[in-house]
Design a protein around this motif. Structure first.
Motif, PDB file in Angstrom:
ATOM      1  N   GLN A 148       0.960  -1.302   0.059  1.00 40.40           N
ATOM      2  CA  GLN A 148      -0.140   0.070   0.099  1.00 40.40           C
ATOM      3  C   GLN A 148       0.851   1.238  -0.047  1.00 40.40           C
ATOM      4  N   ILE A 149       0.566   2.128  -0.690  1.00 39.89           N
ATOM      5  CA  ILE A 149       1.270   3.545  -0.881  1.00 39.89           C
ATOM      6  C   ILE A 149       0.981   4.244   0.326  1.00 39.89           C
ATOM      7  N   VAL A 150       2.135   4.914   0.756  1.00 37.58           N
ATOM      8  CA  VAL A 150       1.741   5.883   1.930  1.00 37.58           C
ATOM      9  C   VAL A 150       2.020   7.114   1.550  1.00 37.58           C
ATOM     10  N   SER A 151       0.694   7.831   2.043  1.00 40.98           N
ATOM     11  CA  SER A 151       0.498   9.295   2.059  1.00 40.98           C
ATOM     12  C   SER A 151       1.459  10.058   2.646  1.00 40.98           C
ATOM     13  N   ARG A 152       1.434  11.411   2.260  1.00 39.80           N
ATOM     14  CA  ARG A 152       2.547  12.299   3.032  1.00 39.80           C
ATOM     15  C   ARG A 152       2.045  12.481   4.555  1.00 39.80           C
ATOM     16  N   GLY A 153       0.624  12.272   4.718  1.00 37.78           N
ATOM     17  CA  GLY A 153       0.235  12.527   6.174  1.00 37.78           C
ATOM     18  C   GLY A 153       0.507  11.325   7.002  1.00 37.78           C
ATOM     19  N   ASP A 154       0.400  10.004   6.215  1.00 40.11           N
ATOM     20  CA  ASP A 154       0.766   8.698   7.083  1.00 40.11           C
ATOM     21  C   ASP A 154       2.228   8.901   7.282  1.00 40.11           C
ATOM     22  N   PHE A 155       3.161   9.290   6.524  1.00 37.24           N
ATOM     23  CA  PHE A 155       4.484   9.240   6.609  1.00 37.24           C
ATOM     24  C   PHE A 155       4.693  10.195   7.657  1.00 37.24           C
ATOM     25  N   ALA A 156       4.209  11.238   7.795  1.00 37.61           N
ATOM     26  CA  ALA A 156       4.428  12.146   8.950  1.00 37.61           C
ATOM     27  C   ALA A 156       3.996  11.692  10.143  1.00 37.61           C
ATOM     28  N   VAL A 157       2.939  10.950  10.502  1.00 33.95           N
ATOM     29  CA  VAL A 157       2.556  10.334  11.571  1.00 33.95           C
ATOM     30  C   VAL A 157       3.713   9.285  11.945  1.00 33.95           C
ATOM     31  N   ILE A 158       4.040   8.494  11.203  1.00 38.56           N
ATOM     32  CA  ILE A 158       5.104   7.419  11.374  1.00 38.56           C
ATOM     33  C   ILE A 158       6.519   7.950  11.928  1.00 38.56           C
ATOM     34  N   ALA A 159       6.738   9.007  11.397  1.00 40.32           N
ATOM     35  CA  ALA A 159       7.972   9.943  11.598  1.00 40.32           C
ATOM     36  C   ALA A 159       8.015  10.334  12.794  1.00 40.32           C
ATOM     37  N   THR A 160       6.948  10.972  13.347  1.00 40.61           N
ATOM     38  CA  THR A 160       6.750  11.451  14.819  1.00 40.61           C
ATOM     39  C   THR A 160       6.765  10.080  15.785  1.00 40.61           C
ATOM     40  N   ARG A 161       6.332   9.253  15.607  1.00 39.99           N
ATOM     41  CA  ARG A 161       6.110   7.969  16.275  1.00 39.99           C
ATOM     42  C   ARG A 161       7.739   7.433  16.561  1.00 39.99           C
TER      43      ARG A 161
END
Length: 172
Positions: A148-161
């Protein structure tokens, strides 16, 4: 919250045939051996994998499997992830251990990265109930959806985690 060493080949030649000169520093840095600052001895693989030998594919979309690899690798956890190669990825849901339905879609050599990303709550699994026509109760199912492609928003959440894991390691 991630830190990558800058790197360029000393001979001035790019390791990739599909990147422009203005992207060379970035691509060489993130794919180089020892890229992650967490890799104190500079022996681990880069924080992003080439798509094939000499090919980076800078225009290709990023998938959940790529993100799991990159963030676990950037935390310096390659050896732990590699020790889980070929295992079945599992998640815990309310005390119940569930094997992912889509394990066969996760490359064997990357299953440890997915397992650690899930264990560290960097990225989530997808949960759902399944019930056959004669089942008295539904069964909880889980999947990872590695392609599944990761959206920019999803990426931002993962990065902060990853911040909590990054700061934990600093205290050691």
């Amino acid at each position: 919250s991630q830190a990558v060493r800058q790197f360029l080949p000393t001979n001035g030649t790019s390791n990739f045939t599909d990147i422009s000169a203005d992207k060379q520093l970035l691509v060489e840095s993130i794919t180089a051996k020892g890229a992650a600052i967490r890799d104190r001895f500079q022996v681990l693989k880069g924080v992003m994998l080439p798509t094939s030998a000499g090919i980076f594919s800078p225009e290709e979309s990023v998938k959940r499997i790529d993100v799991a690899y990159s963030f676990v690798q950037s935390l310096g956890l390659q050896l732990k992830a590699d020790s889980l190669t070929g295992t079945q990825v599992k998640v815990n849901f309310n005390g119940q251990v569930i094997t992912l339905d889509d394990n066969n879609e996760i490359p064997s050599n990357l299953r440890g990265y997915v397992q650690l990303a899930l264990n560290l709550n960097l990225i989530n699994a997808y949960f759902g109930l399944a019930q056959g026509p004669y089942d008295l109760t539904p069964t909880m199912k889980a999947s990872f959806k590695p392609d599944q492609i990761v959206s920019r928003g999803d990426f931002a959440v993962i990065a902060t985690r990853t911040f909590n894991e990054w700061t934990k390691a600093l205290g050691k």
